[in-house]
Design an enzyme around this catalytic site. Structure first.
Site, PDB file in Angstrom:
ATOM      1  N   GLU A  42       2.509   8.082   1.152  1.00 17.85           N
ATOM      2  CA  GLU A  42       2.000   6.712   1.234  1.00 17.85           C
ATOM      3  C   GLU A  42       3.064   5.693   0.846  1.00 17.85           C
ATOM      4  O   GLU A  42       3.141   4.618   1.428  1.00 17.85           O
ATOM      5  CB  GLU A  42       0.760   6.548   0.348  1.00 17.85           C
ATOM      6  CG  GLU A  42      -0.449   7.361   0.797  1.00 17.85           C
ATOM      7  CD  GLU A  42      -0.946   6.972   2.187  1.00 17.85           C
ATOM      8  OE1 GLU A  42      -0.554   5.909   2.711  1.00 17.85           O
ATOM      9  OE2 GLU A  42      -1.719   7.735   2.768  1.00 17.85           O
ATOM     10  N   TYR A 125      -3.581  -0.651  -2.033  1.00 18.09           N
ATOM     11  CA  TYR A 125      -3.613   0.255  -0.884  1.00 18.09           C
ATOM     12  C   TYR A 125      -3.299   1.698  -1.280  1.00 18.09           C
ATOM     13  O   TYR A 125      -4.068   2.622  -0.990  1.00 18.09           O
ATOM     14  CB  TYR A 125      -2.649  -0.194   0.228  1.00 18.09           C
ATOM     15  CG  TYR A 125      -2.483   0.924   1.216  1.00 18.09           C
ATOM     16  CD1 TYR A 125      -3.452   1.132   2.186  1.00 18.09           C
ATOM     17  CD2 TYR A 125      -1.439   1.834   1.106  1.00 18.09           C
ATOM     18  CE1 TYR A 125      -3.370   2.219   3.061  1.00 18.09           C
ATOM     19  CE2 TYR A 125      -1.339   2.919   1.965  1.00 18.09           C
ATOM     20  CZ  TYR A 125      -2.304   3.100   2.934  1.00 18.09           C
ATOM     21  OH  TYR A 125      -2.230   4.174   3.761  1.00 18.09           O
ATOM     22  N   ASP A 143      -4.963  -1.654   5.243  1.00 16.92           N
ATOM     23  CA  ASP A 143      -3.571  -1.832   5.623  1.00 16.92           C
ATOM     24  C   ASP A 143      -3.530  -2.657   6.912  1.00 16.92           C
ATOM     25  O   ASP A 143      -4.541  -3.188   7.351  1.00 16.92           O
ATOM     26  CB  ASP A 143      -2.884  -0.471   5.808  1.00 16.92           C
ATOM     27  CG  ASP A 143      -3.332   0.198   7.087  1.00 16.92           C
ATOM     28  OD1 ASP A 143      -4.474  -0.078   7.536  1.00 16.92           O
ATOM     29  OD2 ASP A 143      -2.567   0.981   7.671  1.00 16.92           O
TER      30      ASP A 143
END
Length: 364
Positions: A42, A125, A143
């Site tokens: 990520e 996020y 996102d």
DNA sequence: GAACCGTGGTA
DNA sequence: TTACCAAGGTT
């Protein structure tokens, strides 16, 4: 926000999940539930394309297979592996967070949202992504993909590139979340944005949500998502000097904060004036590293685009004439043989200028 | 809240 | 060539 229409949330969730099971890409980070691996993926995927990330991810997990190894690694080694990926503070934050996890959190990636969120480099996020994908916790990710899909499906006028509107998308994403399978749901929604509901030329006929999409029904897909006009980036001119002494080049390391933090380069600075770039370069070398050099010889001028400005960097060859290195600006230096330059993490503009320098050195 | 922080692909 | 864009976070 939804024009008074009724939304079939259950239908949306089911159709999205079914579609995802059919078309999901086999990506390296989808073959694991290891919270550390999910986290690394990520961080790398932040503002960065999947195709670009894959080789970096593979190398990173091979070299730093778990939190303990990463925490014990030299930060310079982490930067070297990150070279070319951009946003280098991500590497520093990842390394620092690994250290915190080892020192304060028992060596395991925390599953407590508030603890996780406190680690450097982990914002809303990434916290939601790790918690949902690795720990099955009901947090919705928002996102760029998610915003674009939601803007179209619900005909949301909120600009996707304007921070004050972010909360509106989060609210809708929270309502839409499949709380039974939050990890799958989040990845499915992002996959939809990546494969079907793309920024340009979306593949609407392949979309599982054609019956729900208000933009499609009103023929407004090309007009969404809304976006505010960004300011045009300005331009900067830099002069860089490759100081050559006894066959070795002087490299300096940028400070650990700010632009290109921690990366190596030839001493450089913004140009003072346009009058005499070569003299500017010699003065810059004296100022930044305390050395005197023979009249600099222009090698190449490269262009490079950063997020918030455009750069033109002129590189000069500067034969060393005298003086010992005394740094003003950079925090480290090293004299490097040209064939050893690839041991240091260099930034993009340096890489662009390097061929011209190496060719000039061969010609001497 | 606005500015800062990289790079490569694509039209 | 330029503009846009990509699984955002920090200051």
């Amino acid at each position: 926000m939804w024009g008074g229409g009724v939304v079939d949330w259950d239908g949306l969730r089911r159709e999205l999940g079914d579609w995802y099971e059919r078309v999901r890409r086999d990506l390296p980070w989808r073959r694991t539930r290891d919270p550390y691996a999910i986290w690394v993926s990520e961080v790398m995927l932040q503002q960065t394309r999947v195709k670009t990330v894959i080789p970096y991810y593979e190398r990173f997990l091979e070299r730093f297979p778990d939190v303990a190894v990463l925490a014990g690694a030299d930060l310079q080694a982490v930067y070297k592996l990150w070279e070319g990926l951009g946003y280098y503070s991500r590497a520093r934050h990842l390394h620092a967070a690994a250290g915190m996890i080892m020192a304060q959190m028992g060596g395991r990636v925390p599953s407590d949202p508030q603890v996780l969120r406190r680690l450097p480099g982990i914002g809303d996020y990434i916290a939601a992504a790790v918690l949902s994908i690795a720990f099955d916790q009901p947090f919705a990710v928002v996102d760029g993909n998610v915003k674009r899909v939601l803007a179209r499906v619900f005909l949301m006028e909120t600009p996707v590139n304007h921070p004050p509107g972010h909360a509106r998308f989060q609210t809708v994403a929270d309502r839409l979340l499949d709380r039974e399978q939050p990890g799958r749901h989040n990845q499915a929604l992002m996959e939809l944005g990546a494969l079907v509901c793309t920024p340009k030329r979306p593949l609407c006929p392949q979309c599982p949500w054609t019956a729900h999409c208000r933009a499609l029904q009103s023929g407004a897909v090309p007009d969404f998502p809304r976006r505010v006009k960004p300011r045009r980036p300005g331009e900067q001119f830099w002069v860089a000097g490759a100081v050559l002494k006894k066959g070795r080049l002087l490299l300096t390391r940028r400070p650990d904060r700010g632009l290109l933090a921690g990366l190596w380069e030839f001493p450089c600075d913004r140009m003072d004036g346009a009058a005499d770039p070569a003299a500017d370069c010699a003065a810059m070398v004296r100022r930044q590293v305390g050395l005197h050099c023979a009249p600099p010889q222009h090698l190449v001028t490269v262009r490079h685009a950063y997020t918030h400005f455009k750069l033109r960097m002129a590189l000069y060859l500067c034969p060393w004439q005298g003086g010992r290195v005394r740094l003003d600006g950079p925090d480290h230096f090293d004299w490097v043989r040209p064939d050893q330059l690839d041991r240091l993490p260099l930034h993009g503009a340096v890489h662009k200028a390097l061929p011209a320098l190496l060719q000039a050195l061969r010609g001497q």
